[in-house]
Design an enzyme around this catalytic site. Structure first.
Site, short mmCIF file in Angstrom:
data_model
loop_
_atom_site.label_atom_id
_atom_site.label_comp_id
_atom_site.label_asym_id
_atom_site.label_seq_id
_atom_site.Cartn_x
_atom_site.Cartn_y
_atom_site.Cartn_z
N LYS A 161 41.61 52.74 17.30
CA LYS A 161 41.88 52.72 15.87
C LYS A 161 40.80 53.47 15.07
CE LYS A 161 45.40 49.67 16.10
NZ LYS A 161 45.52 49.33 17.53
C1 LIG Z 1 46.64 49.10 18.34
C2 LIG Z 1 46.44 49.14 19.79
C3 LIG Z 1 47.48 49.53 20.65
C4 LIG Z 1 48.86 49.85 20.16
O1 LIG Z 1 48.90 51.01 19.36
P1 LIG Z 1 50.12 51.25 18.36
O2 LIG Z 1 49.78 52.48 17.62
O3 LIG Z 1 50.18 50.04 17.46
O4 LIG Z 1 51.36 51.37 19.17
C5 LIG Z 1 47.20 49.61 22.00
N1 LIG Z 1 45.98 49.30 22.50
C6 LIG Z 1 44.97 48.91 21.69
C7 LIG Z 1 43.66 48.57 22.30
C8 LIG Z 1 45.15 48.83 20.32
O5 LIG Z 1 44.14 48.45 19.53
#
Ligand SMILES: *Cc1c(COP(=O)(O)O)cnc(C)c1O
Length: 494
Positions: free
Chosen positions: A112
């Site tokens: 993120k």
């Molecule tokens: C948010 C997240 C995901 C999923 O990603 P999306 O964009 O919501 O599909 C997968 N793995 C981790 C560690 C995340 O923080």
């Protein structure tokens, strides 16, 4: 570039308005009116550094930003200090077919950060162009990683106040600790009784409520979003797919620019995989998108049947950031599958709201399965994958990344497809140390920091300093509310 709403094609906005608003007034999501075609430019692009490539791609979408503004955003976000290297991502060999694209070297150890380190710069630049007289009030629902990354990105950013809501029992101990110890004068963290979908739905209700908007406007604020419904979250994610593709070429994994690859993404809200799809629409050569889910397998079922049905049990898994039954960004893919027909999307979303399900047309389903494969594995298999991947490849996966590796293995067995692949590694294994440790047969005792130390000893790897450092930070937040009380909670903050 103009943007329109998935639910109303007559709405036309510039990037600054789209980034500041987060979501369209009609409840739809903003999508670009078209995709720039970069097929003929791959060779030229492959010579750029990460930051120059980001600037180039952003310049095609943020057409109301100046080149200087874009360069300032990129330069401020992707620094060596924040990401531990000149390039914020790492491509690491897994085995004969696959490379892991590690996206978690930023400040909060999850992917993120790739978007949430730059979103504040995008937002402040946008606010200079629109809403210049008001402050932004950012509401964020998190399944764990978004919250911390948003807090870290927006802490002490001028003219911004941020509130993060997380499901009380839906995040890992370390994720909770990361959020509760967040520093900054403009940050607020609150737990909600319920799961992530409850939190996301509650936030969306506040966000689109006319009375709330009027209330905060009187106080000098406007609502903005740090969730991946905001196009400003998706755009930065497009960059690393191109970058990784060029890196595969440099490593000799593909012999020419133009050769297709597979992309495997552990998926929750469908943001990361949608960014990959957008890169494909811009000319990235892709054979197949492999969408990997945990026991909350609503997306796998959707891809396999054409029916999206959220009426099912909700599981709290060892990969909590993917514990989601309503994948918001799927709406943007649906729009693409229906040639951006806003009426069709409105009908599907109405059906999701009232019946909790919808079925797509056979022509949309045909387009979906031509490019997407969907699969899932449960917690037990996830742990087996963590152990096997470490034993056989020497690669230590976190629980989310392991879901992707596991589903990819199934895909290869079923299809016999050995196309070179990029598997997205979304979090540091130390963010989920307890689960990873137990998967490797380690003994679980003590708190999360004891488990981190045990995982270090067992695997001869080290946790990032920002994870270790949490042990001695003071907890600042302990608010807990029912989802009905979110309106009064938000009012109490401003
Ligand atoms: C948010 C997240 C995901 C999923 O990603 P999306 O964009 O919501 O599909 C997968 N793995 C981790 C560690 C995340 O923080």
């Amino acid at each position: 570039m103009e943007y329109r709403s998935t639910r109303d094609s007559k709405i036309r906005k510039q990037a600054a308005e789209v980034i500041a608003a987060g979501i369209s007034n009609d409840g739809g999501l903003f999508i670009p009116a078209n995709f720039p075609d970069l097929k003929g430019k791959l060779s030229e692009m492959s010579k750029l550094t990460y930051n120059r490539l980001a600037e180039f791609i952003f310049s095609l979408y943020l057409t109301d930003f100046t080149a200087e503004e874009i360069a300032a955003c990129v330069g401020g976000a992707y620094t060596k200090e924040k990401f531990g290297g000149d390039v914020p991502v790492r491509l690491v060999k897994l085995n004969g077919e696959a490379e892991m694209l590690e996206l978690w070297h930023g400040p909060t150890s999850a992917f993120k950060d790739m978007a949430l380190q730059i979103l504040p710069y995008f937002l402040l630049t946008s606010m200079k162009k629109v809403n210049s007289d008001k402050k932004a009030l950012i509401l964020t629902a998190t399944s764990g990683d978004t919250g911390k990354a948003a807090l870290e990105g927006f802490k002490d950013v001028e003219n911004v106040e941020i509130i993060v809501f997380y499901p009380k029992d839906g995040v890992s101990d370390l994720q909770k600790r990361q959020m509760d110890t967040q520093e900054g004068e403009n940050v607020h963290v609150c737990a909600i009784n319920g799961n992530f979908d409850d939190a996301q739905t509650a936030v969306k209700a506040v966000f689109t409520d006319a009375e709330m908007k009027a209330f905060i406007s009187e106080k000098g604020y406007f609502f903005s979003s740090a969730n991946s419904i905001n196009f400003g979250r998706l755009l930065p994610q497009v960059v690393y797919y191109f970058y990784a593709y060029f890196d595969l070429h440099k490593k000799g994994r593909i012999s020419s620019l133009g050769e297709k690859i597979n992309i495997v993404v552990p998926t929750g809200n469908f943001g990361n995989i949608l960014a990959a799809y957008y890169a494909y629409r811009m000319g990235l050569p892709v054979n197949k998108f492999i969408c990997a889910s945990n026991a909350n397998n609503v997306l796998a079922d959707f891809i396999n049947t054409g029916v999206y049905d959220k009426n099912r049990g909700f599981f709290a898994t060892v990969s909590p950031s993917m514990d989601i039954l309503i994948s918001s960004n799927l709406e943007r893919l649906l729009s693409a599958l229906y040639d951006d027909d806003d009426n069709e999307i409105k009908t599907l979303m109405e059906s999701l709201k009232t019946n909790g399900k919808y079925e797509i047309s056979s022509s949309a389903k045909g387009k979906l399965t031509e490019m997407f494969y969907g699969g899932f594995i449960d917690d037990e298999e996830t742990k087996t994958v963590i152990e096997r991947t470490f034993d056989e490849c020497g690669y230590l996966c976190d629980t989310h990344t392991a879901v992707a590796v596991g589903v990819y293995e199934t895909y290869k067995k079923e299809s016999g497809d050995n196309t070179p692949a990029i598997i997205i590694s979304t979090a540091s294994p130390y963010k989920f140390a307890g689960s990873v440790l137990s998967a490797l047969g380690g003994e679980i005792s003590g708190d999360e920091f004891a488990q981190i130390a045990a995982l270090e000893a067992l695997t001869h790897t080290v946790a990032q300093p920002q994870i270790r450092g949490l042990e001695y930070k003071k907890s600042r937040f302990d608010d807990l509310i029912d989802k009905e009380d979110i309106f009064s909670y938000v009012k109490s903050i401003i």
